[in-house]
Design a protein around this motif. Structure first.
Motif, PDB file in Angstrom:
ATOM      1  N   GLU A 179      -6.376   8.542  -7.425  1.00 47.31           N
ATOM      2  CA  GLU A 179      -6.131   7.404  -7.047  1.00 47.31           C
ATOM      3  C   GLU A 179      -5.086   7.301  -5.953  1.00 47.31           C
ATOM      4  O   GLU A 179      -4.932   6.531  -4.908  1.00 47.31           O
ATOM      5  N   ARG A 180      -4.315   8.280  -5.983  1.00 48.01           N
ATOM      6  CA  ARG A 180      -3.183   8.618  -4.792  1.00 48.01           C
ATOM      7  C   ARG A 180      -3.934   8.862  -3.696  1.00 48.01           C
ATOM      8  O   ARG A 180      -3.597   8.288  -2.605  1.00 48.01           O
ATOM      9  N   GLU A 229      -6.755   7.577  -2.649  1.00 47.83           N
ATOM     10  CA  GLU A 229      -7.327   6.469  -2.225  1.00 47.83           C
ATOM     11  C   GLU A 229      -6.281   5.648  -1.597  1.00 47.83           C
ATOM     12  O   GLU A 229      -6.333   4.763  -0.626  1.00 47.83           O
ATOM     13  N   ASP A 230      -5.084   5.638  -2.253  1.00 43.85           N
ATOM     14  CA  ASP A 230      -3.988   4.713  -1.786  1.00 43.85           C
ATOM     15  C   ASP A 230      -3.473   5.377  -0.315  1.00 43.85           C
ATOM     16  O   ASP A 230      -3.288   4.325   0.461  1.00 43.85           O
ATOM     17  N   PHE A 251      -3.700   3.242   3.223  1.00 44.99           N
ATOM     18  CA  PHE A 251      -2.408   2.838   3.851  1.00 44.99           C
ATOM     19  C   PHE A 251      -2.665   3.616   5.307  1.00 44.99           C
ATOM     20  O   PHE A 251      -2.480   2.570   6.172  1.00 44.99           O
ATOM     21  N   ALA A 305       1.941   6.441  -7.266  1.00 40.50           N
ATOM     22  CA  ALA A 305       0.845   7.031  -7.976  1.00 40.50           C
ATOM     23  C   ALA A 305       1.064   8.148  -8.852  1.00 40.50           C
ATOM     24  O   ALA A 305       1.842   9.046  -8.543  1.00 40.50           O
ATOM     25  N   ALA A 345       2.174   1.796  -3.468  1.00 40.79           N
ATOM     26  CA  ALA A 345       1.437   2.259  -4.348  1.00 40.79           C
ATOM     27  C   ALA A 345       1.069   3.593  -4.371  1.00 40.79           C
ATOM     28  O   ALA A 345       0.953   4.361  -5.222  1.00 40.79           O
ATOM     29  N   ALA A 346       1.213   4.101  -2.774  1.00 38.28           N
ATOM     30  CA  ALA A 346       0.929   5.644  -2.804  1.00 38.28           C
ATOM     31  C   ALA A 346       2.213   6.340  -3.175  1.00 38.28           C
ATOM     32  O   ALA A 346       2.042   7.292  -3.962  1.00 38.28           O
ATOM     33  N   LEU A 392       0.590  -1.360   0.204  1.00 37.41           N
ATOM     34  CA  LEU A 392      -0.006   0.063  -0.019  1.00 37.41           C
ATOM     35  C   LEU A 392       0.836   1.260   0.086  1.00 37.41           C
ATOM     36  O   LEU A 392       0.418   2.138  -0.724  1.00 37.41           O
TER      37      LEU A 392
END
Length: 528
Positions: free
Chosen positions: A474-475, A477-478, A482, A469, A465-466, A462
């Motif tokens: 989406e960032r 949400e990531d 987290f 991003a 992914a952040a 997680l």
């Protein structure tokens, strides 16, 4: 007393906080004409400044001074550090957030009247990259800075870096006059020796220029006659004084010897009478508990069940009582106001805490709670906070022994990862949620808690992914995912976001807290 409440969510980084040191300071300044536009402005603060060279500064007072002397490519407006805005330049970026193009605004000049060009930008940033020991150096790691033409600069990143504009708003990345600095020892190859010159003269484009610097007593700024930006300063002279005791700052403010007091605690500002204004906001620093996950450090109690027991045993409202005005409960490792921050924090649940304690294998062992006992954060003293934590954990049968130590001693244990059970704090290095990813397993703060990536691959993924991003939605949400995962299972128990209180006489206005540079001095004006 007027007490406007504003959320200004980001604070200076842990690296900067580690550098704070008490200094003796003088209290003399000419305030006879202080209330009139064009006169003098006097600010009291406990100094955290080592230089007025932006390439070396990375302290709260140093950033406030650098903000007044130098301009950056990117800026923030007022207390809002969530949305970067153009400073010296506007910018565009590619879809992958790896290539950024900055176009300088026409007509911007340095304090000697010379035009700001792409050569100055490239020199300023490459100078910091070349000074590997400079504190802001890490902000530019992995970046390539190149001139496209006289008014355009390209900055490329090895990885997606949506937070680059926020990074470039840090006053440590202020743009200097390349010709002047090079003539006085400046260089981009690591041989730079311009700091001594920049501690006596400024070479920037900010609303003020440096008059005198005394790191133990005061910094004096004067109005820049060649300033071409949009923050026309109201005062010809600004005196920033080193007043280390908040009680003395209070006396000076009430006695009319100063107009701005930067370091009053919650009780002091709540006791102010009419005639004063207080900007009281969460600082963005987070005070948290750490429970080490390394068996070499914590033995058989190296598990997240013990962390869960502690997390749900605590009465957060009672802890918050010790923090004073402006403070809030920490809702997670990402403070409120940041991208991905959780709306609510943990609520005490003694049944859940007791069940988790049983699952942890705890059998009456005594946990030593280590913490610095000589370093309050945002007015929060760690000793009474630790005592209250000790009493609350006793309610579920968890035995805690307090182990206070001087800051310097405890810092070594914290950074070295040898704290089994610690009470500490963290603040971001720039205005972006990426600053809180180091709490993830396998990253810097996670490793200080003995928590490697294999301990929780899901949270590690997680965080990755952040970090990578490229889409803004989406960032967010990531980062939210987290933060939720960290709150559900991890070795950290976020407690309090301390407040920051800036008090002013009603004769002035505009002293609004900004967590990147404390206050923008140019925005302070006579009231009315």
């Amino acid at each position: 007393m007027h007490a406007p409440r504003r959320l200004a969510p980001i604070a200076l980084g842990t690296a900067a906080l580690f550098l704070l040191a008490g200094c003796s300071g003088g209290n003399s300044a000419n305030t006879d004409d202080a209330e009139q536009s064009g006169g003098s402005l006097v600010i009291d603060t406990a100094f955290s400044i080592e230089t007025t060279d932006p390439g070396h500064t990375y302290d709260p007072t140093g950033n406030m001074v650098a903000k007044a002397l130098y301009e950056t490519l990117v800026d923030f407006e007022g207390s809002d550090v969530t949305t970067p805005v153009p400073g010296l330049a506007s910018w565009e970026q590619n879809d992958d957030a790896t290539e950024f193009t900055f176009t300088l605004e026409d007509g911007r000049t340095f304090s000697d009247g010379s035009e700001i060009t792409a050569d100055d930008v490239v020199f300023s940033l490459q100078r910091i990259q070349g000074m590997v020991e400079a504190k802001p150096n890490f902000l530019l790691t992995g970046l390539t800075v190149e001139k496209i033409d006289d008014s355009t600069v390209s900055i490329t990143s090895e990885t997606p870096l949506l937070q680059l504009p926020a990074i470039l708003a840090n006053p440590a990345l202020g743009i200097v006059n390349a010709d002047v600095v090079e003539e006085n020892g400046g260089a981009t190859d690591g041989s730079d020796s311009a700091q001594s010159y920049l501690d006596g003269e400024s070479a920037g484009s900010g609303p003020f220029i440096l008059d005198t610097l005394d790191l133990t007593s005061q910094v004096v700024l004067t109005k820049n006659p060649e300033y071409t930006g949009d923050e026309e300063p109201a005062y010809d002279r600004v005196v920033i004084r080193n007043v280390t005791e908040s009680a003395t700052q209070l006396i000076n403010l009430q006695g009319g010897d100063t107009m701005v007091a930067m370091d009053l605690n919650g009780d002091q500002v709540e006791g102010l009478d009419d005639g004063f204004t207080v900007d009281s906001v969460p600082s963005g620093q987070t005070i948290f508990l750490l429970l080490n996950q390394s068996p070499d450090v914590a033995g058989e109690l190296a598990n997240v069940d013990l962390s869960e027991a502690v997390r749900y045993a605590l009465d957060y409202d009672a802890l918050l009582e010790l923090a004073g005005a402006g403070a809030t409960q920490a809702t997670g490792v990402i403070p409120t106001g940041f991208e991905g921050a959780l709306e609510e924090g943990v609520t005490q649940d003694l049944d859940r805490a007791t069940a988790a304690l049983e699952a942890s294998g705890y059998d009456g062992q005594t946990l030593r709670l280590q913490f610095p006992n000589d370093y309050p954060v945002g007015g929060v003293e760690f000793t009474p906070l630790a005592e209250r934590i000790q009493a609350q954990l006793a309610e579920i049968g968890l035995n805690v022994e307090l182990a206070p130590a001087p800051f310097a001693t405890e810092l070594d244990a914290y950074v070295g990862g040898t704290e089994g059970f610690g009470l500490w704090f963290w603040g971001p290095d720039y205005a972006d949620s990426a600053n809180f990813l180091p709490f993830a397993p396998g990253l810097k703060v996670g490793l200080r808690a003995g928590w490697d990536a294999s301990a929780n691959p899901e949270i590690a993924d997680l965080a990755a992914a952040a970090a990578s991003a490229t889409d803004v939605d989406e960032r967010t949400e990531d980062f939210t995912a987290f933060a939720e995962a960290m709150q559900e299972s991890g070795p950290f128990v976020p407690l309090i976001v301390p407040g920051r209180n800036i008090a002013t006489a009603d004769s002035v206005t505009g002293a609004v807290y900004n967590s990147v540079w404390d206050v923008d001095i140019a925005e302070i004006t006579p009231a009315g």
